[in-house]
Design a protein around this motif. Structure first.
Motif, mmCIF file in Angstrom:
data_model
loop_
_atom_site.group_PDB
_atom_site.id
_atom_site.type_symbol
_atom_site.label_atom_id
_atom_site.label_comp_id
_atom_site.label_asym_id
_atom_site.label_seq_id
_atom_site.Cartn_x
_atom_site.Cartn_y
_atom_site.Cartn_z
ATOM 1 N N GLU A 142 0.838 -1.205 0.000
ATOM 2 C CA GLU A 142 0.000 0.000 0.000
ATOM 3 C C GLU A 142 0.868 1.248 0.000
ATOM 4 N N CYS A 143 1.933 1.223 0.798
ATOM 5 C CA CYS A 143 2.859 2.358 0.843
ATOM 6 C C CYS A 143 3.544 2.568 -0.510
ATOM 7 N N LEU A 144 3.982 1.483 -1.138
ATOM 8 C CA LEU A 144 4.655 1.601 -2.436
ATOM 9 C C LEU A 144 3.746 2.245 -3.479
ATOM 10 N N HIS A 145 2.499 1.819 -3.533
ATOM 11 C CA HIS A 145 1.566 2.397 -4.512
ATOM 12 C C HIS A 145 1.339 3.885 -4.216
ATOM 13 N N GLU A 146 1.243 4.235 -2.935
ATOM 14 C CA GLU A 146 1.058 5.641 -2.575
ATOM 15 C C GLU A 146 2.288 6.467 -2.965
ATOM 16 N N VAL A 147 3.466 5.918 -2.732
ATOM 17 C CA VAL A 147 4.704 6.617 -3.086
ATOM 18 C C VAL A 147 4.759 6.886 -4.584
ATOM 19 N N VAL A 148 4.428 5.888 -5.383
ATOM 20 C CA VAL A 148 4.478 6.056 -6.841
ATOM 21 C C VAL A 148 3.485 7.130 -7.288
ATOM 22 N N THR A 149 2.304 7.129 -6.702
ATOM 23 C CA THR A 149 1.315 8.166 -7.030
ATOM 24 C C THR A 149 1.841 9.550 -6.677
ATOM 25 N N LYS A 150 2.421 9.679 -5.488
ATOM 26 C CA LYS A 150 2.942 10.972 -5.045
ATOM 27 C C LYS A 150 4.148 11.403 -5.878
ATOM 28 N N ALA A 151 4.932 10.445 -6.324
ATOM 29 C CA ALA A 151 6.100 10.768 -7.147
ATOM 30 C C ALA A 151 5.685 11.386 -8.477
ATOM 31 N N GLY A 152 4.470 11.085 -8.912
ATOM 32 C CA GLY A 152 3.964 11.658 -10.150
ATOM 33 C C GLY A 152 3.367 13.048 -9.977
ATOM 34 N N ASP A 153 3.323 13.520 -8.732
ATOM 35 C CA ASP A 153 2.774 14.844 -8.431
ATOM 36 C C ASP A 153 3.920 15.803 -8.145
ATOM 37 N N PRO A 154 4.229 16.729 -9.064
ATOM 38 C CA PRO A 154 5.378 17.617 -8.870
ATOM 39 C C PRO A 154 5.252 18.533 -7.665
ATOM 40 N N SER A 155 4.046 18.702 -7.123
ATOM 41 C CA SER A 155 3.861 19.587 -5.965
ATOM 42 C C SER A 155 4.027 18.865 -4.627
ATOM 43 N N PHE A 156 4.178 17.529 -4.673
ATOM 44 C CA PHE A 156 4.264 16.772 -3.414
ATOM 45 C C PHE A 156 5.590 17.009 -2.710
ATOM 46 N N VAL A 157 5.511 17.218 -1.393
ATOM 47 C CA VAL A 157 6.696 17.354 -0.541
ATOM 48 C C VAL A 157 6.520 16.402 0.632
ATOM 49 N N PRO A 158 7.453 15.457 0.855
ATOM 50 C CA PRO A 158 7.300 14.520 1.976
ATOM 51 C C PRO A 158 7.353 15.244 3.316
ATOM 52 N N ALA A 159 6.665 14.661 4.300
ATOM 53 C CA ALA A 159 6.555 15.281 5.622
ATOM 54 C C ALA A 159 7.725 14.899 6.518
ATOM 55 N N PRO A 160 8.150 15.805 7.403
ATOM 56 C CA PRO A 160 9.185 15.439 8.376
ATOM 57 C C PRO A 160 8.696 14.295 9.252
ATOM 58 N N ALA A 161 9.599 13.416 9.661
ATOM 59 C CA ALA A 161 9.229 12.290 10.514
ATOM 60 C C ALA A 161 8.747 12.802 11.869
ATOM 61 N N GLN A 162 7.668 12.220 12.366
ATOM 62 C CA GLN A 162 7.116 12.572 13.673
ATOM 63 C C GLN A 162 7.074 11.300 14.520
ATOM 64 N N THR A 163 6.489 11.394 15.695
ATOM 65 C CA THR A 163 6.341 10.206 16.529
ATOM 66 C C THR A 163 5.223 9.347 15.961
ATOM 67 N N GLY A 164 5.315 8.038 16.186
ATOM 68 C CA GLY A 164 4.334 7.114 15.651
ATOM 69 C C GLY A 164 3.582 6.385 16.751
ATOM 70 N N VAL A 165 3.346 5.113 16.557
ATOM 71 C CA VAL A 165 2.592 4.327 17.522
ATOM 72 C C VAL A 165 3.438 4.081 18.769
ATOM 73 N N PRO A 166 2.787 3.800 19.911
ATOM 74 C CA PRO A 166 3.536 3.501 21.132
ATOM 75 C C PRO A 166 4.523 2.351 20.909
ATOM 76 N N GLY A 167 5.719 2.509 21.421
ATOM 77 C CA GLY A 167 6.751 1.484 21.272
ATOM 78 C C GLY A 167 7.707 1.763 20.134
ATOM 79 N N ALA A 168 7.340 2.693 19.239
ATOM 80 C CA ALA A 168 8.213 3.034 18.111
ATOM 81 C C ALA A 168 9.355 3.912 18.602
ATOM 82 N N ARG A 169 10.589 3.497 18.300
ATOM 83 C CA ARG A 169 11.761 4.266 18.705
ATOM 84 C C ARG A 169 12.974 3.720 17.970
ATOM 85 N N LEU A 170 14.044 4.470 17.986
ATOM 86 C CA LEU A 170 15.278 4.026 17.366
ATOM 87 C C LEU A 170 15.991 3.073 18.314
ATOM 88 N N CYS A 171 16.273 1.861 17.842
ATOM 89 C CA CYS A 171 16.931 0.860 18.672
ATOM 90 C C CYS A 171 18.041 0.167 17.893
#
Length: 198
Positions: A142-171
């Motif tokens: 699902e993510c790959l298909h969304e990325v390809v769609t967004k890549a075709g949109d010249p106005s798209f700018v990816p968002a800065p990484a934020q916090t996610g679900v509980p337990g998500a962290r750099l390990c």
């Protein structure tokens, strides 16, 4: 769109991505990651509009991601990072997990977010392979298909990484010692450790 899959192995997820993107009408090539020089040469020869990394164990060379849009599929939600994401999700018994498509950047697992999906973890503690080939692979597609769609949109700018679900962290990498358990440990908790290694 000319898409290059940069992968460490042409595994099930890489093959699934290749088939789906070709079925959607894209020109899709595959480059097995080798040395930095081999990657740089292979990317230059392929001249893709977009590089997707559904399964990559090594760092993308700076010469590549600075010149071409490169998006890495990480088997963890926004805010998660490190090479043992699924191992931790299983061993810690998190109720919800996810997949994130991030733009390659200097810092590993910290680039801007192109797409993300979350899913409920199975009620019964899963084997890592079952988790990877099931809900993780589905969310990754699902993510790959969304990325390809967004890549075709010249106005798209990816968002800065934020916090996610509980337990998500750099390990760091989970070593075998982190998967061991004591013989007198309750079965419910020790089973998590056993299935991680499977």
């Amino acid at each position: 769109m000319r898409i290059l899959l940069l992968v460490s192995a042409f595994n099930g997820l890489s093959q699934r991505a290749w088939c789906a993107l070709r079925a959607a009408g894209h020109d899709v090539g595959v480059l097995l990651a080798g040395t930095e020089a081999e990657i740089v040469h292979g990317v230059g020869k392929a001249a893709p509009d977009l590089i997707l990394c559904p399964y990559l164990e090594d760092r993308v060379p700076r010469q590549v991601w600075q010149r071409r849009r490169t998006v890495i599929i990480h088997p963890g939600p926004v805010g998660d990072g490190g090479p043992s994401s699924l191992d931790r999700a299983i061993s810690e018994g998190v109720p919800r997990w996810g997949v994130t498509a991030r733009q390659a950047a200097e810092e590993l697992d910290a680039g801007p977010v192109w797409a993300t999906r979350t899913f409920d973890m199975p009620a019964v503690v899963p084997r890592k392979s079952a988790l990877y080939n099931g809900p993780v692979a589905d969310a990754a597609m699902e993510c790959l298909h969304e990325v390809v769609t967004k890549a075709g949109d010249p106005s798209f700018v990816p968002a800065p990484a934020q916090t996610g679900v509980p337990g998500a962290r750099l390990c760091p990498l989970m070593r075998q010692a982190g998967r061991s358990f004591a013989g007198d440990q309750p079965a419910a908790s020790s089973r998590r450790d056993v299935v991680v290694a499977g």
